[in-house]
Enzyme design. Sequence first.
Site, PDB file in Angstrom:
ATOM      1  N   ASP A 104       4.347   0.302  12.163  1.00  7.66           N
ATOM      2  CA  ASP A 104       3.125  -0.328  11.649  1.00  7.66           C
ATOM      3  C   ASP A 104       3.002  -1.783  12.074  1.00  7.66           C
ATOM      4  O   ASP A 104       1.924  -2.373  11.981  1.00  7.66           O
ATOM      5  CB  ASP A 104       3.087  -0.257  10.112  1.00  7.66           C
ATOM      6  CG  ASP A 104       2.991   1.175   9.628  1.00  7.66           C
ATOM      7  OD1 ASP A 104       3.230   1.413   8.433  1.00  7.66           O
ATOM      8  OD2 ASP A 104       2.702   2.052  10.461  1.00  7.66           O
ATOM      9  N   LYS A 144       0.857  -1.198   0.000  1.00  3.05           N
ATOM     10  CA  LYS A 144       0.000   0.000   0.000  1.00  3.05           C
ATOM     11  C   LYS A 144       0.894   1.250   0.000  1.00  3.05           C
ATOM     12  O   LYS A 144       0.686   2.151  -0.799  1.00  3.05           O
ATOM     13  CB  LYS A 144      -0.872   0.001   1.256  1.00  3.05           C
ATOM     14  CG  LYS A 144      -1.510   1.342   1.587  1.00  3.05           C
ATOM     15  CD  LYS A 144      -2.439   1.262   2.775  1.00  3.05           C
ATOM     16  CE  LYS A 144      -1.731   1.512   4.079  1.00  3.05           C
ATOM     17  NZ  LYS A 144      -1.458   2.907   4.430  1.00  3.05           N
ATOM     18  N   ASN A 145       1.892   1.256   0.872  1.00  3.49           N
ATOM     19  CA  ASN A 145       2.679   2.476   1.067  1.00  3.49           C
ATOM     20  C   ASN A 145       3.733   2.706  -0.007  1.00  3.49           C
ATOM     21  O   ASN A 145       4.401   3.729  -0.003  1.00  3.49           O
ATOM     22  CB  ASN A 145       3.300   2.473   2.463  1.00  3.49           C
ATOM     23  CG  ASN A 145       2.234   2.561   3.538  1.00  3.49           C
ATOM     24  OD1 ASN A 145       1.069   2.856   3.246  1.00  3.49           O
ATOM     25  ND2 ASN A 145       2.585   2.268   4.770  1.00  3.49           N
ATOM     26  N   CYS A 166      -5.244   7.218   9.457  1.00  2.00           N
ATOM     27  CA  CYS A 166      -5.401   6.620  10.786  1.00  2.00           C
ATOM     28  C   CYS A 166      -5.180   7.653  11.882  1.00  2.00           C
ATOM     29  O   CYS A 166      -4.283   8.461  11.818  1.00  2.00           O
ATOM     30  CB  CYS A 166      -4.370   5.510  10.958  1.00  2.00           C
ATOM     31  SG  CYS A 166      -4.823   4.027  10.081  1.00  2.00           S
ATOM     32  N   ARG A 218      -8.546  -0.790   4.516  1.00  2.00           N
ATOM     33  CA  ARG A 218      -7.680   0.245   3.925  1.00  2.00           C
ATOM     34  C   ARG A 218      -6.321  -0.333   3.574  1.00  2.00           C
ATOM     35  O   ARG A 218      -5.655   0.159   2.664  1.00  2.00           O
ATOM     36  CB  ARG A 218      -7.502   1.420   4.896  1.00  2.00           C
ATOM     37  CG  ARG A 218      -8.775   2.221   5.154  1.00  2.00           C
ATOM     38  CD  ARG A 218      -8.470   3.465   5.942  1.00  2.00           C
ATOM     39  NE  ARG A 218      -7.262   4.081   5.434  1.00  2.00           N
ATOM     40  CZ  ARG A 218      -6.324   4.618   6.252  1.00  2.00           C
ATOM     41  NH1 ARG A 218      -6.477   4.582   7.540  1.00  2.00           N
ATOM     42  NH2 ARG A 218      -5.244   5.179   5.738  1.00  2.00           N
ATOM     43  N   ARG A 245      -0.422  13.925  13.598  1.00  2.00           N
ATOM     44  CA  ARG A 245       0.002  13.786  12.199  1.00  2.00           C
ATOM     45  C   ARG A 245       0.050  15.138  11.473  1.00  2.00           C
ATOM     46  O   ARG A 245      -0.611  15.373  10.482  1.00  2.00           O
ATOM     47  CB  ARG A 245      -0.885  12.780  11.466  1.00  2.00           C
ATOM     48  CG  ARG A 245      -0.905  11.456  12.209  1.00  2.00           C
ATOM     49  CD  ARG A 245      -1.490  10.360  11.431  1.00  2.00           C
ATOM     50  NE  ARG A 245      -0.531   9.791  10.465  1.00  2.00           N
ATOM     51  CZ  ARG A 245      -0.837   8.752   9.697  1.00  2.00           C
ATOM     52  NH1 ARG A 245      -2.032   8.236   9.729  1.00  2.00           N
ATOM     53  NH2 ARG A 245       0.065   8.255   8.865  1.00  2.00           N
TER      54      ARG A 245
HETATM   55  C1  EPZ Z   1       3.875   6.812   6.591  1.00  2.00           C
HETATM   56  O1  EPZ Z   1       3.040   7.763   7.225  1.00  2.00           O
HETATM   57  C2  EPZ Z   1       3.019   5.567   6.445  1.00  2.00           C
HETATM   58  N1  EPZ Z   1       1.849   5.861   5.607  1.00  2.00           N
HETATM   59  C3  EPZ Z   1       2.565   5.092   7.816  1.00  2.00           C
HETATM   60  O2  EPZ Z   1       1.844   3.881   7.625  1.00  2.00           O
HETATM   61  C4  EPZ Z   1       3.786   4.804   8.680  1.00  2.00           C
HETATM   62  O3  EPZ Z   1       3.352   4.461   9.975  1.00  2.00           O
HETATM   63  C5  EPZ Z   1       4.669   6.055   8.734  1.00  2.00           C
HETATM   64  O4  EPZ Z   1       5.015   6.488   7.403  1.00  2.00           O
HETATM   65  C6  EPZ Z   1       5.956   5.798   9.492  1.00  2.00           C
HETATM   66  O5  EPZ Z   1       6.654   4.756   8.898  1.00  2.00           O
HETATM   67  C7  EPZ Z   1       1.986   5.894   4.274  1.00  2.00           C
HETATM   68  O6  EPZ Z   1       3.060   5.700   3.753  1.00  2.00           O
HETATM   69  C8  EPZ Z   1       0.744   6.172   3.482  1.00  2.00           C
HETATM   70  P1  EPZ Z   1       5.780  10.167   8.862  1.00  2.00           P
HETATM   71  P2  EPZ Z   1       3.534   9.314   7.336  1.00  2.00           P
HETATM   72  O7  EPZ Z   1       5.605  11.444   8.127  1.00  2.00           O
HETATM   73  O8  EPZ Z   1       4.219   9.699   6.092  1.00  2.00           O
HETATM   74  C9  EPZ Z   1       5.633  13.226  12.464  1.00  2.00           C
HETATM   75  C10 EPZ Z   1       0.017   2.420   7.785  1.00  2.00           C
HETATM   76  O9  EPZ Z   1      -0.463   1.820   8.755  1.00  2.00           O
HETATM   77  N2  EPZ Z   1       5.506  14.264  11.410  1.00  2.00           N
HETATM   78  O10 EPZ Z   1       7.035   9.395   8.683  1.00  2.00           O
HETATM   79  O11 EPZ Z   1       2.363  10.102   7.784  1.00  2.00           O
HETATM   80  C11 EPZ Z   1       4.376  12.381  12.568  1.00  2.00           C
HETATM   81  O12 EPZ Z   1       3.399  13.013  13.365  1.00  2.00           O
HETATM   82  C12 EPZ Z   1       0.443   3.862   7.949  1.00  2.00           C
HETATM   83  O13 EPZ Z   1       0.216   1.921   6.652  1.00  2.00           O
HETATM   84  C13 EPZ Z   1       5.550  15.592  11.793  1.00  2.00           C
HETATM   85  O14 EPZ Z   1       5.679  15.916  12.964  1.00  2.00           O
HETATM   86  O15 EPZ Z   1       4.572   9.191   8.521  1.00  2.00           O
HETATM   87  C14 EPZ Z   1       4.890  11.114  13.184  1.00  2.00           C
HETATM   88  O16 EPZ Z   1       4.987  11.288  14.585  1.00  2.00           O
HETATM   89  C15 EPZ Z   1       0.145   4.408   9.324  1.00  2.00           C
HETATM   90  N3  EPZ Z   1       5.410  16.550  10.831  1.00  2.00           N
HETATM   91  C16 EPZ Z   1       6.289  10.975  12.576  1.00  2.00           C
HETATM   92  O17 EPZ Z   1       6.643  12.286  12.105  1.00  2.00           O
HETATM   93  C17 EPZ Z   1       5.255  16.224   9.509  1.00  2.00           C
HETATM   94  O18 EPZ Z   1       5.158  17.160   8.676  1.00  2.00           O
HETATM   95  C18 EPZ Z   1       6.349   9.985  11.403  1.00  2.00           C
HETATM   96  O19 EPZ Z   1       5.490  10.447  10.416  1.00  2.00           O
HETATM   97  C19 EPZ Z   1       5.207  14.858   9.146  1.00  2.00           C
HETATM   98  C20 EPZ Z   1       5.343  13.888  10.113  1.00  2.00           C
END
Ligand code: EPZ
Length: 417
Positions: free
Chosen positions: A306, A22-23, A116, A398, A121
């Site tokens: 995840d 998916k990702n 989610c 999803r 986020r």
């Molecule tokens: C991606 O989400 C994945 N989703 C998530 O998978 C996965 O858990 C995550 O990466 C971490 O590996 C997709 O790829 C569609 P991040 P993403 O930006 O991009 C903070 C699943 O179950 N952050 O790496 O949203 C954020 O709050 C999903 O398949 C900021 O603070 O993750 C979090 O604490 C769930 N500011 C951390 O960074 C920002 O601008 C990691 O978020 C962006 C993120």
Amino acid sequence: MESIIVKGGNELGGKIRVHGSKNSCLPILAAVILTDDVCVIHNCPDLTDVSAAVKILEFLGCGVERDADVITVDSRTLDRCDIPEGLMREMRSSIVFLGSVLSRLGKAELYTPGGCEIGLRPIDLHISALKALGADIDESHGKLSCKRNAAFSGTNINLSFPSVGATENIILACAVSKGVTNIYNAAREPEIAVLVDFLNKCGAKIKLKADGTISICGVEKLHGCEFRVIPDRITAATYMAAVASAGGDVLIEDIAPIHLKSVISVFEQAGCSIDVGKSSLRIKSPEILKPVRNVRTMPYPGFPTDAQAPVMATATKADGTSVIVENIFESRYKHVPQLIRLGAKIRVEDRVAVIDGVKKLYGARVEATDLRGGGALIVAALRAEGQSEITNIHHIDRGYEKIETALGSIGADIKRG
Ligand code: EPZ
């Protein structure tokens, strides 16, 4: 409302194939609009998040055909730069359309994404990076109005956190542009490398450096290509958790073992024996599961956040106390009260979860709170005595393709009701 009914107690056996990631599929579906051409993407999973991405592409004016796991996108007909709030809210990954729409059209009107509820986020890292590249972004009441200004060109971007989505958005925003952009402290998840592979196959000039820096030399134009999405490492981890939890001996096929190193070591710690092949692994559960100590979720190549919930579900039946620390999202334990309803003994203090293994879990009516939490409830229900009913299964659909069919094929007593 649909639910998933599981009758616990069956051991699992045979073989199961893992669907496309998916990702990995989602950012590639956003990237196709950079080509102003036709792209054919293979091994796309049949998930509601992928359907949401297809709806966004069609709304933008692209021609999209879907035939089994192949999605063909003709983005030559793309004719608008706005994405309505309803479509944006369907998933988190919609935010990476910001980078690709802005790059293709010079402007983009969209909204803060859904996804989610595992934490706030924020998208501050996305916004500050795009502004550093030369985008004018106005944010108000959840709406994002973005314009590429004349000064838009390559720059150096230091991410304060290796955000997956922010890294993807930056790559999409400057693959077709002027100048060179270096992303320091970029995310290193496999899905990033695969997105770069896809874009380079379309004519981009992007390098992944040994120190994790991503260097993007903007090009004038990209062309379409044919590409295959990698296997879903989190679904593979969830299937491993199911076998460890329910007991059994299963061959999990069509995986990339190299992406599962940190997950494999946790299940070996739990006492599973795992034989790794080129694109498969065979997992056999132990008579008695051992506790997993100090599972800490980290950015890749650390243990993936995840997989935290499915592993916790497995640990509920271990012979001893397990400890999990969730370092990535601040509110990713919503599945804990639901696991406790099944008889698990779990205490949470901020980011730390302490799981005291119990002899038995008992079937109950539980609700999925998010995608991976829902997967965890199925993992636990497979081992619970009696019948469990899992509601709110739209979360599960999803990210897990026909999970009841997949697990049913290796002996689970599971159906959609
Ligand atoms: C991606 O989400 C994945 N989703 C998530 O998978 C996965 O858990 C995550 O990466 C971490 O590996 C997709 O790829 C569609 P991040 P993403 O930006 O991009 C903070 C699943 O179950 N952050 O790496 O949203 C954020 O709050 C999903 O398949 C900021 O603070 O993750 C979090 O604490 C769930 N500011 C951390 O960074 C920002 O601008 C990691 O978020 C962006 C993120």
